[in-house]
Scaffold this motif. Structure first.
Motif, PDB file in Angstrom:
ATOM      1  N   ALA A 150     -39.130  23.133 -54.594  1.00 18.63           N
ATOM      2  CA  ALA A 150     -40.472  23.347 -55.385  1.00 18.63           C
ATOM      3  C   ALA A 150     -41.468  22.199 -54.785  1.00 18.63           C
ATOM      4  O   ALA A 150     -42.457  22.384 -54.749  1.00 18.63           O
ATOM      5  CB  ALA A 150     -40.167  23.093 -56.792  1.00 18.63           C
ATOM      6  N   LEU A 151     -40.785  21.083 -54.325  1.00 23.39           N
ATOM      7  CA  LEU A 151     -41.663  20.093 -53.751  1.00 23.39           C
ATOM      8  C   LEU A 151     -42.585  20.553 -52.706  1.00 23.39           C
ATOM      9  O   LEU A 151     -43.800  20.235 -52.420  1.00 23.39           O
ATOM     10  CB  LEU A 151     -41.092  18.929 -53.402  1.00 23.39           C
ATOM     11  N   PHE A 152     -42.032  21.512 -51.865  1.00 18.33           N
ATOM     12  CA  PHE A 152     -42.531  21.824 -50.569  1.00 18.33           C
ATOM     13  C   PHE A 152     -43.575  23.066 -50.906  1.00 18.33           C
ATOM     14  O   PHE A 152     -43.941  23.888 -49.864  1.00 18.33           O
ATOM     15  CB  PHE A 152     -41.710  22.285 -49.491  1.00 18.33           C
ATOM     16  N   HIS A 153     -43.210  23.890 -52.112  1.00 15.47           N
ATOM     17  CA  HIS A 153     -43.965  25.079 -52.455  1.00 15.47           C
ATOM     18  C   HIS A 153     -43.426  26.123 -51.346  1.00 15.47           C
ATOM     19  O   HIS A 153     -44.009  26.719 -50.905  1.00 15.47           O
ATOM     20  CB  HIS A 153     -45.524  24.744 -52.518  1.00 15.47           C
ATOM     21  N   PHE A 154     -42.036  26.009 -51.480  1.00 17.57           N
ATOM     22  CA  PHE A 154     -41.475  26.815 -50.406  1.00 17.57           C
ATOM     23  C   PHE A 154     -39.964  27.479 -51.119  1.00 17.57           C
ATOM     24  O   PHE A 154     -39.449  26.839 -51.729  1.00 17.57           O
ATOM     25  CB  PHE A 154     -41.051  25.862 -49.173  1.00 17.57           C
ATOM     26  N   THR A 155     -39.857  28.779 -50.573  1.00 19.85           N
ATOM     27  CA  THR A 155     -38.557  29.455 -51.251  1.00 19.85           C
ATOM     28  C   THR A 155     -37.873  29.677 -49.865  1.00 19.85           C
ATOM     29  O   THR A 155     -38.176  30.534 -49.022  1.00 19.85           O
ATOM     30  CB  THR A 155     -38.978  30.727 -51.776  1.00 19.85           C
ATOM     31  N   PRO A 156     -36.773  28.975 -49.698  1.00 24.76           N
ATOM     32  CA  PRO A 156     -36.038  29.204 -48.591  1.00 24.76           C
ATOM     33  C   PRO A 156     -35.106  30.622 -48.284  1.00 24.76           C
ATOM     34  O   PRO A 156     -35.064  31.114 -49.404  1.00 24.76           O
ATOM     35  CB  PRO A 156     -34.881  28.052 -48.677  1.00 24.76           C
ATOM     36  N   GLN A 157     -35.270  31.126 -47.031  1.00 29.05           N
ATOM     37  CA  GLN A 157     -34.618  32.307 -46.925  1.00 29.05           C
ATOM     38  C   GLN A 157     -33.867  32.090 -45.521  1.00 29.05           C
ATOM     39  O   GLN A 157     -34.416  31.360 -44.571  1.00 29.05           O
ATOM     40  CB  GLN A 157     -35.509  33.675 -46.657  1.00 29.05           C
ATOM     41  N   ILE A 158     -32.854  32.862 -45.344  1.00 34.81           N
ATOM     42  CA  ILE A 158     -31.962  32.888 -44.087  1.00 34.81           C
ATOM     43  C   ILE A 158     -32.954  33.372 -42.956  1.00 34.81           C
ATOM     44  O   ILE A 158     -33.525  34.617 -43.112  1.00 34.81           O
ATOM     45  CB  ILE A 158     -30.759  33.687 -44.124  1.00 34.81           C
ATOM     46  N   GLY A 159     -33.212  32.873 -41.946  1.00 36.03           N
ATOM     47  CA  GLY A 159     -34.028  33.369 -40.761  1.00 36.03           C
ATOM     48  C   GLY A 159     -35.305  32.729 -40.711  1.00 36.03           C
ATOM     49  O   GLY A 159     -36.140  32.960 -39.767  1.00 36.03           O
ATOM     50  N   LEU A 160     -35.973  32.268 -41.781  1.00 36.74           N
ATOM     51  CA  LEU A 160     -37.455  31.465 -41.983  1.00 36.74           C
ATOM     52  C   LEU A 160     -37.185  30.023 -41.190  1.00 36.74           C
ATOM     53  O   LEU A 160     -36.642  29.440 -41.181  1.00 36.74           O
ATOM     54  CB  LEU A 160     -37.941  31.159 -43.538  1.00 36.74           C
ATOM     55  N   PRO A 161     -38.165  30.099 -40.038  1.00 34.97           N
ATOM     56  CA  PRO A 161     -38.247  28.668 -39.301  1.00 34.97           C
ATOM     57  C   PRO A 161     -38.531  27.544 -39.953  1.00 34.97           C
ATOM     58  O   PRO A 161     -39.559  27.711 -40.832  1.00 34.97           O
ATOM     59  CB  PRO A 161     -39.452  29.404 -38.250  1.00 34.97           C
ATOM     60  N   LEU A 162     -38.155  26.617 -39.830  1.00 33.13           N
ATOM     61  CA  LEU A 162     -38.424  25.310 -40.235  1.00 33.13           C
ATOM     62  C   LEU A 162     -38.170  24.428 -38.923  1.00 33.13           C
ATOM     63  O   LEU A 162     -37.326  24.712 -37.977  1.00 33.13           O
ATOM     64  CB  LEU A 162     -37.413  24.719 -41.380  1.00 33.13           C
ATOM     65  N   ALA A 163     -39.216  23.371 -38.923  1.00 33.81           N
ATOM     66  CA  ALA A 163     -38.724  22.160 -37.929  1.00 33.81           C
ATOM     67  C   ALA A 163     -38.411  20.976 -38.659  1.00 33.81           C
ATOM     68  O   ALA A 163     -39.094  20.686 -39.809  1.00 33.81           O
ATOM     69  CB  ALA A 163     -40.110  22.138 -37.142  1.00 33.81           C
ATOM     70  N   MET A 164     -37.559  20.278 -38.104  1.00 32.47           N
ATOM     71  CA  MET A 164     -37.196  19.052 -38.871  1.00 32.47           C
ATOM     72  C   MET A 164     -37.000  17.906 -37.896  1.00 32.47           C
ATOM     73  O   MET A 164     -36.293  17.891 -36.964  1.00 32.47           O
ATOM     74  CB  MET A 164     -36.139  19.164 -39.782  1.00 32.47           C
ATOM     75  N   GLU A 165     -37.321  16.813 -38.317  1.00 29.03           N
ATOM     76  CA  GLU A 165     -36.500  15.681 -37.317  1.00 29.03           C
ATOM     77  C   GLU A 165     -36.482  14.502 -38.617  1.00 29.03           C
ATOM     78  O   GLU A 165     -37.063  14.339 -39.691  1.00 29.03           O
ATOM     79  CB  GLU A 165     -37.732  14.987 -36.558  1.00 29.03           C
ATOM     80  N   VAL A 166     -35.325  13.804 -38.283  1.00 27.41           N
ATOM     81  CA  VAL A 166     -34.858  12.644 -39.048  1.00 27.41           C
ATOM     82  C   VAL A 166     -34.954  11.390 -38.167  1.00 27.41           C
ATOM     83  O   VAL A 166     -34.414  11.439 -37.141  1.00 27.41           O
ATOM     84  CB  VAL A 166     -33.339  13.017 -39.503  1.00 27.41           C
ATOM     85  N   ALA A 167     -35.389  10.446 -38.806  1.00 30.15           N
ATOM     86  CA  ALA A 167     -35.194   9.181 -38.057  1.00 30.15           C
ATOM     87  C   ALA A 167     -34.929   7.866 -38.958  1.00 30.15           C
ATOM     88  O   ALA A 167     -34.609   8.035 -40.266  1.00 30.15           O
ATOM     89  CB  ALA A 167     -36.587   8.498 -37.880  1.00 30.15           C
ATOM     90  N   VAL A 168     -33.949   7.062 -38.632  1.00 30.63           N
ATOM     91  CA  VAL A 168     -33.582   6.056 -39.067  1.00 30.63           C
ATOM     92  C   VAL A 168     -34.159   4.897 -38.684  1.00 30.63           C
ATOM     93  O   VAL A 168     -34.384   4.321 -37.360  1.00 30.63           O
ATOM     94  CB  VAL A 168     -32.028   5.723 -38.826  1.00 30.63           C
ATOM     95  N   SER A 169     -34.611   3.895 -39.718  1.00 24.15           N
ATOM     96  CA  SER A 169     -35.348   2.621 -39.432  1.00 24.15           C
ATOM     97  C   SER A 169     -34.801   1.604 -39.685  1.00 24.15           C
ATOM     98  O   SER A 169     -33.893   1.476 -40.883  1.00 24.15           O
ATOM     99  CB  SER A 169     -36.699   2.653 -40.009  1.00 24.15           C
ATOM    100  N   ASP A 170     -34.794   0.295 -38.886  1.00 24.77           N
ATOM    101  CA  ASP A 170     -34.156  -0.923 -39.159  1.00 24.77           C
ATOM    102  C   ASP A 170     -35.009  -1.962 -39.117  1.00 24.77           C
ATOM    103  O   ASP A 170     -36.227  -2.147 -38.379  1.00 24.77           O
ATOM    104  CB  ASP A 170     -33.064  -0.942 -38.150  1.00 24.77           C
ATOM    105  N   THR A 171     -34.801  -2.994 -40.164  1.00 21.52           N
ATOM    106  CA  THR A 171     -35.552  -4.267 -40.283  1.00 21.52           C
ATOM    107  C   THR A 171     -34.535  -5.469 -40.311  1.00 21.52           C
ATOM    108  O   THR A 171     -33.637  -5.348 -41.491  1.00 21.52           O
ATOM    109  CB  THR A 171     -36.414  -4.226 -41.359  1.00 21.52           C
ATOM    110  N   ASP A 172     -34.307  -6.121 -39.309  1.00 19.29           N
ATOM    111  CA  ASP A 172     -33.386  -7.327 -39.211  1.00 19.29           C
ATOM    112  C   ASP A 172     -33.986  -8.680 -39.569  1.00 19.29           C
ATOM    113  O   ASP A 172     -33.336  -9.579 -40.082  1.00 19.29           O
ATOM    114  CB  ASP A 172     -32.620  -7.465 -38.050  1.00 19.29           C
ATOM    115  N   GLY A 173     -35.320  -9.100 -39.313  1.00 16.10           N
ATOM    116  CA  GLY A 173     -35.988 -10.218 -39.433  1.00 16.10           C
ATOM    117  C   GLY A 173     -36.403 -10.374 -40.903  1.00 16.10           C
ATOM    118  O   GLY A 173     -36.291  -9.694 -41.679  1.00 16.10           O
ATOM    119  N   ALA A 174     -36.745 -11.632 -41.032  1.00 13.65           N
ATOM    120  CA  ALA A 174     -37.261 -12.263 -42.401  1.00 13.65           C
ATOM    121  C   ALA A 174     -38.525 -11.698 -42.780  1.00 13.65           C
ATOM    122  O   ALA A 174     -38.807 -11.381 -44.144  1.00 13.65           O
ATOM    123  CB  ALA A 174     -37.587 -13.859 -42.146  1.00 13.65           C
TER     124      ALA A 174
END
Length: 181
Positions: free
Chosen positions: A126-150
């Protein structure tokens, strides 16, 4: 600081869906856990980012966010449980794009591990105003971010993509770094 090894930052990410929600889970290896920020500033600490385009075949030449492209940050928090609400930072989600979209229904949980943390999120379709269905295209990327310094700053970011960020992704990255303050 520069990426040193998979012990510095690496992740295994799993994504699944059901009719009610998109699920994201990541096991993040991170030698220094640091998340001093909340809300729109969570990008200045350790976190996971999700980029989702629910209409990737629409306007393929665009180079800016549209109403069907989402950028969501998932913070593991700082794993402190002192009882001090100013010091303890709980796991949370923040929707960077589209502006004005709120993460109130996104559920996030995180647990510290011996070599980093795990984080899981349930994001209602509902956040995306989208109803998922098998076969509908989606593009996705996941990133991991890091902070080590002060200093609270995004120092490293790794994505699941193998190609350099181009077009839309370059603009997204510039928008994130320029506007997420």
């Amino acid at each position: 600081t520069a990426w040193k090894s998979s012990a510095d930052l690496s992740a295994t990410v799993r994504v699944a869906w059901r009719q009610e929600a998109l699920y994201v889970a990541a096991k993040v290896t991170d030698d220094v856990l640091r998340q001093p920020q909340r809300g729109s500033n969570l990008w200045k600490g350790d976190h996971v980012e999700l980029y989702l385009d629910i209409a990737p075949d629409t306007d393929a030449g665009r180079n800016t966010f549209g109403p069907q492209q989402f950028h969501i940050g998932l913070s593991p928090g700082n794993f402190k449980h002192t009882g001090d609400v100013l010091n303890d930072i709980a796991p949370e989600a923040y929707v960077f794009q589209p502006a004005g979209t709120f993460a109130k229904d996104i559920r996030v949980g995180a647990q510290r591990t011996s070599d980093g943390y795990t984080i899981e999120a349930s994001i209602p379709w509902a956040l995306f105003h989208f109803t998922p269905q098998i076969g509908l295209p989606l593009a996705m990327e996941v990133a991991v971010s890091d902070t080590d310094g002060a200093e609270a700053a995004q120092e490293k970011m790794m994505t699941i993509g193998t190609a350099p960020w181009q077009g839309l992704r370059s603009d997204l990255q510039r928008a994130i770094l320029a506007g997420a303050d």
